[in-house]
Design a protein around this motif. Structure first.
Motif, mmCIF file in Angstrom:
data_model
loop_
_atom_site.group_PDB
_atom_site.id
_atom_site.type_symbol
_atom_site.label_atom_id
_atom_site.label_comp_id
_atom_site.label_asym_id
_atom_site.label_seq_id
_atom_site.Cartn_x
_atom_site.Cartn_y
_atom_site.Cartn_z
ATOM 1 N N GLY A 30 77.492 62.376 57.408
ATOM 2 C CA GLY A 30 77.838 63.460 56.487
ATOM 3 C C GLY A 30 77.384 64.810 57.004
ATOM 4 N N LEU A 31 76.225 64.843 57.647
ATOM 5 C CA LEU A 31 75.748 66.100 58.222
ATOM 6 C C LEU A 31 76.649 66.576 59.349
ATOM 7 N N TRP A 82 66.723 75.726 64.582
ATOM 8 C CA TRP A 82 67.640 74.787 63.939
ATOM 9 C C TRP A 82 67.268 74.533 62.485
ATOM 10 N N ARG A 83 65.966 74.469 62.186
ATOM 11 C CA ARG A 83 65.550 74.302 60.788
ATOM 12 C C ARG A 83 65.985 75.492 59.953
ATOM 13 N N ARG A 135 69.578 77.515 55.777
ATOM 14 C CA ARG A 135 70.591 78.482 55.327
ATOM 15 C C ARG A 135 71.911 77.782 55.031
ATOM 16 N N GLY A 136 72.267 76.815 55.855
ATOM 17 C CA GLY A 136 73.495 76.060 55.625
ATOM 18 C C GLY A 136 73.452 75.268 54.334
ATOM 19 N N PHE A 137 72.341 74.571 54.085
ATOM 20 C CA PHE A 137 72.189 73.834 52.832
ATOM 21 C C PHE A 137 72.244 74.783 51.639
ATOM 22 N N ALA A 190 74.922 74.713 48.561
ATOM 23 C CA ALA A 190 74.469 74.645 47.171
ATOM 24 C C ALA A 190 75.017 75.818 46.371
ATOM 25 N N GLU A 191 75.015 76.992 46.961
ATOM 26 C CA GLU A 191 75.537 78.183 46.283
ATOM 27 C C GLU A 191 77.035 78.040 46.026
ATOM 28 N N ALA A 192 77.760 77.496 46.986
ATOM 29 C CA ALA A 192 79.207 77.295 46.814
ATOM 30 C C ALA A 192 79.472 76.319 45.687
ATOM 31 N N HIS A 193 78.642 75.262 45.572
ATOM 32 C CA HIS A 193 78.831 74.297 44.489
ATOM 33 C C HIS A 193 78.523 74.931 43.140
#
Length: 75
Positions: free
Chosen positions: A15-16, A56-57, A62-64, A68-71
């Motif tokens: 999924g990632l 990378w972290r 930021r990606g997560f 979450a913001e989009a959801h």
């Protein structure tokens, strides 16, 4: 690790890969995706390990957050 836990882990990791857009960006080229992962693993074995993990972290968080913001805006 039990079989069920291992299966769940593999599904989450897949999924990632999908969430990062790698499937679309490589036209589902498994060799390219695997090559990218091998490059990352080589970086982690190098003297750039800590610098790469920090970067990378930060990008991953930021990606997560963006997902979450989009959801939140979809609901």
């Amino acid at each position: 690790m039990k079989r069920r836990e291992r299966t769940r882990q593999l599904i989450e990791l897949g999924g990632l890969v999908a969430k990062a857009g790698l499937v679309e960006l490589t036209d589902d080229d498994r060799a390219a995706i695997f090559g990218l992962l091998l490059h990352g693993a080589a970086t982690l074995r190098s003297d750039q390990r800590e610098q790469a993990l920090t970067l990378w972290r930060r990008r991953g968080k930021r990606g997560f957050d963006a997902v979450a913001e989009a959801h939140e805006t979809d609901t």
